[in-house]
Design a protein around this motif. Structure first.
Motif, mmCIF file in Angstrom:
data_model
loop_
_atom_site.group_PDB
_atom_site.id
_atom_site.type_symbol
_atom_site.label_atom_id
_atom_site.label_comp_id
_atom_site.label_asym_id
_atom_site.label_seq_id
_atom_site.Cartn_x
_atom_site.Cartn_y
_atom_site.Cartn_z
ATOM 1 N N VAL A 1 0.591 -0.813 -0.151
ATOM 2 C CA VAL A 1 0.252 -0.148 0.053
ATOM 3 C C VAL A 1 0.605 1.183 -0.209
ATOM 4 N N GLN A 2 1.955 0.594 -0.420
ATOM 5 C CA GLN A 2 3.082 2.180 -0.209
ATOM 6 C C GLN A 2 2.492 3.063 -1.075
ATOM 7 N N TYR A 3 2.400 3.222 -1.974
ATOM 8 C CA TYR A 3 1.952 3.862 -3.403
ATOM 9 C C TYR A 3 0.452 4.909 -2.828
ATOM 10 N N VAL A 4 -0.524 4.244 -3.057
ATOM 11 C CA VAL A 4 -1.612 3.895 -2.341
ATOM 12 C C VAL A 4 -1.560 5.198 -1.466
ATOM 13 N N VAL A 5 -0.540 4.703 0.038
ATOM 14 C CA VAL A 5 -0.869 5.761 0.822
ATOM 15 C C VAL A 5 -0.254 7.096 0.743
ATOM 16 N N THR A 6 0.895 6.650 0.000
ATOM 17 C CA THR A 6 1.952 8.507 -0.226
ATOM 18 C C THR A 6 0.210 9.518 -1.112
ATOM 19 N N SER A 7 -0.037 8.766 -1.658
ATOM 20 C CA SER A 7 -1.407 9.260 -2.587
ATOM 21 C C SER A 7 -2.105 10.299 -1.550
ATOM 22 N N LEU A 8 -2.181 9.213 -1.081
ATOM 23 C CA LEU A 8 -3.360 10.085 0.057
ATOM 24 C C LEU A 8 -2.742 11.180 1.097
ATOM 25 N N PHE A 9 -1.285 10.746 1.212
ATOM 26 C CA PHE A 9 -1.124 11.998 2.270
ATOM 27 C C PHE A 9 -0.735 13.259 1.685
ATOM 28 N N GLY A 10 -0.644 12.813 0.296
ATOM 29 C CA GLY A 10 -0.328 14.065 -0.711
ATOM 30 C C GLY A 10 -1.328 14.574 -1.467
ATOM 31 N N ILE A 11 -3.126 13.829 -0.870
ATOM 32 C CA ILE A 11 -3.935 14.902 -1.415
ATOM 33 C C ILE A 11 -4.624 15.004 0.165
#
Length: 250
Positions: free
Chosen positions: A91-101
């Motif tokens: 889920v690394q990239y999803v977490v990064t995306s969630l952090f960004g938004i």
């Protein structure tokens, strides 16, 4: 000590296992490719990075409701994360995306201006471009730091800098990472300013430019790196424990 090592010592030769590995433009390319793949997360990671932003942008264009649009963008990221968990994948990239938004939501909610959701990305790219540029100017190019452990003496992390050809090549590749950041800032900042100060309604263009200038520009930068490596044909061969000037091959 093995029989082979004793024999090599008897002949005055250095044991094979103590010889530093030969690093060529092919291995440098492989390193760049690997690091870029990790940063982007492959095709799926690229799509997952774009979906929350696209959801937020389209939702706000349709509804003009900031809270609703941010909520839908966050929900899209969470849904992607749940899907990853169900499939037992990273889920690394999803977490990064969630952090960004999440950061984007804070900026937008504080000002009440939807365009401010894109401001953190603009600031990030500006700072990233400055840091990368400084790394080249002080002769510690960022790409060199990435490939450094694979070049020269592993006990001396800075040994790769003794080879001018390595520093020059790493500087060229680092500039190619700077370029996408500069392009994003030059395009997105005027669009943000136009929307923020009421000069024009550029929100849709701002959202689309963020997506279009995300991973596509990174892929283009990588393609340019490959071209530079292939065109230079400069093997980064090294001496025993010391960096030696790279020999050009036509």
């Amino acid at each position: 000590m093995t029989e082979q090592q004793r024999a090599e010592e008897g002949t005055g030769r250095e044991p094979e296992e103590s010889k530093p590995p030969v690093v060529t433009e092919d291995t440098v390319e492989a390193l760049v490719r690997s690091q870029l793949a990790k940063a982007l997360g492959g095709k799926r990671g690229m799509v997952e990075a774009a979906i929350p932003t696209l959801t937020f942008t389209i939702s706000y264009i349709v509804s003009s409701e900031l809270r609703l649009s941010i909520g839908l963008g966050v929900a899209a990221a969470v849904l992607l994360g749940v899907l990853r968990l169900v499939q037992r994948s990273s889920v690394q990239y999803v977490v990064t995306s969630l952090f960004g938004i999440g950061i984007a939501a804070i900026f937008a909610m504080r000002s009440g201006n939807a365009a401010d959701a894109f401001l953190p990305g603009i600031i990030y790219n500006a700072v990233y471009a400055v840091v990368l540029s400084l790394s080249v100017l002080v002769r510690w190019p960022a790409i060199g730091l990435m490939i450094g452990p694979f070049i020269g003496n592993k006990e001396d992390f800075s040994s790769w800098r003794e080879n001018p050809a390595v520093v020059t090549l790493a500087s060229k590749l680092t500039w190619l990472l700077v370029l996408p950041c500069v392009i994003r800032v030059l395009v997105q900042y005027p669009l943000w300013a136009a929307d923020t100060y009421g000069w024009a309604d550029t929100f849709a263009l701002l959202g689309l430019s963020k997506i279009a200038m995300g991973w596509p520009l990174q892929v283009a930068a990588f393609a340019a790196m490959v071209w530079v490596l292939a065109r230079g044909r400069t093997p980064l061969e090294q001496g025993q424990g010391q960096g030696s000037p790279a020999a050009a091959q036509d």
